[in-house]
Design a protein around this motif. Structure first.
Motif, PDB file in Angstrom:
ATOM      1  N   VAL A   2      -7.951   2.873   0.655  1.00 19.21           N
ATOM      2  CA  VAL A   2      -7.914   1.723   1.830  1.00 19.21           C
ATOM      3  C   VAL A   2      -8.973   0.558   1.253  1.00 19.21           C
ATOM      4  N   LEU A  15       0.792  -1.103   0.155  1.00 20.71           N
ATOM      5  CA  LEU A  15       0.023   0.162   0.189  1.00 20.71           C
ATOM      6  C   LEU A  15       1.009   1.227   0.124  1.00 20.71           C
ATOM      7  N   MET A  25     -14.619   2.135   6.994  1.00 19.99           N
ATOM      8  CA  MET A  25     -13.702   3.256   7.149  1.00 19.99           C
ATOM      9  C   MET A  25     -14.145   4.602   7.668  1.00 19.99           C
ATOM     10  N   PHE A  57      -6.237  -1.351  10.401  1.00 18.15           N
ATOM     11  CA  PHE A  57      -5.467  -0.359   9.651  1.00 18.15           C
ATOM     12  C   PHE A  57      -4.980   0.950  10.367  1.00 18.15           C
TER      13      PHE A  57
END
Length: 355
Positions: free
Chosen positions: A140, A125, A151, A191
């Motif tokens: 993401v 990423l 998210m 994350f």
């Protein structure tokens, strides 16, 4: 007259010859049996894709889901053969979610081994400059299992963010642009937790001390760096531009930074800031509001953050793009001097009919 009996020796001889005749058939049958199952186990069973591909197993998947996905994702040619071996090796009880690298020509045994082991192929990423939370959410959700809804919910959760000393405006301060490796099935919370670990690693004792010397918190440094990031791509000038804004902050002047107006308007294509734009009502408009905006207007690079932390001491209060459109700037200590520089640049824009 009685018939003479055959000797027992003759019978044993006949039995011996019969056994000898049967053995080749048994050996052949056994060999065919072994070859058949070896064929099912070791023969290539993937579709003929040219390069390696990736097989995705969503979180919560059952073995039945795996078989379905193997078909839908066009990974396995003969699912029955895969299923037969997978059950023999007890894979149905060892399903692990994730992203798995599948190479062309893999056999059923190799496929089962990869999936059974749970050894995922990490996702690379690359995070560069992001201007909004929406940009981060798209990035993401495109690369990881964490979807846009999860998210969005996390980045709008004041209670969750508060544990990290953040709020919905400063959430992007946690994102330090770099290249990272994640497992595909990373959740939204996983994350963000990882990003905070990288944030804390980035803000070592040296950087914290530099921020303290400026009288700024790490988040304030990032907010200021985000403005510098949007002002120029010319790295050598970033420390000087940072010094201008630091000087304005110390004097209680408005920052009057054009990039904050673009952010407030939500239009990053604007090339020329007119007076009417500077009147937009927004806490991010630094023409109307004193001090720093409530959050970053982008995710500044580590180099730009360091440019702020190492800004030289100057008496500059103004800067303006050079009229030659080289990307460089001219700096001024007085407003009168700045007006002269600005007029040259505006005339250059007018000559090219740039709006």
């Amino acid at each position: 007259m009685a018939r003479p009996r055959r000797s027992s020796g003759n019978r044993r001889k006949n039995n011996k010859h019969g056994t000898i005749r049967i053995w080749p058939w048994l050996t052949g049958a056994a060999l065919l049996f072994v070859m058949y199952f070896a064929y099912r186990i070791f023969r290539p069973n993937t579709y003929p894709f040219r390069e390696k591909t990736y097989f995705y197993i969503p979180t919560g998947s059952t073995y039945a889901d795996v078989l379905k996905e193997l078909k839908q994702q066009h990974i396995v040619r003969n699912v029955k053969d895969f299923d037969w071996l997978a059950r023999k090796l007890d894979y149905p009880h060892h399903v692990h979610p994730g992203r798995y690298a599948i190479k062309p020509g893999m056999s059923n045994l190799q496929l089962v081994h990869v999936l059974y082991s749970g050894k995922q192929a990490p996702v690379r990423l690359v995070i560069t400059k992001l201007r909004t939370k929406a940009d981060l959410i798209r990035l993401v959700s495109h690369h990881l299992e964490a979807d846009s809804l999860s998210m969005t919910t996390l980045l709008d959760d004041e209670v969750y963010l508060r544990q990290y000393g953040l709020d919905t405006n400063t959430a992007l301060c946690a994102i330090i642009p770099n290249t990272y490796f994640f497992f595909w099935n990373t959740s939204a919370e996983g994350f963000f937790k990882r990003m905070m670990q990288e944030y804390n690693r980035f803000w070592d004792s040296t950087r914290l001390q530099e921020a303290q010397k400026l009288g700024l918190t790490p988040q304030e440094v990032i907010i200021l760096a985000s403005i510098v990031e949007e002002e120029t791509n010319h790295n050598p000038e970033k420390p000087l531009i940072a010094s201008v804004y630091i000087n304005r902050l110390r004097k209680g002047m408005r920052l009057a930074a054009d990039p904050t107006v673009k952010f407030a308007l939500g239009d990053f294509s604007i090339r020329r800031i007119y007076s009417k734009y500077t009147l937009v009502r927004s806490p991010y408009n630094t023409y109307l509001n004193k001090g720093l905006p409530p959050g970053p207007i982008c995710t500044p690079s580590p180099a730009t953050i360091d440019a702020v932390l190492n800004a030289p001491q100057t008496d500059y209060l103004y800067f303006c793009a050079k009229a030659d459109f080289s990307g460089s700037h001219v700096f001024a200590s007085t407003y009168a001097e700045h007006l002269k520089n600005a007029r040259k640049y505006q005339e250059a824009l007018d000559s090219l009919h740039i709006q």
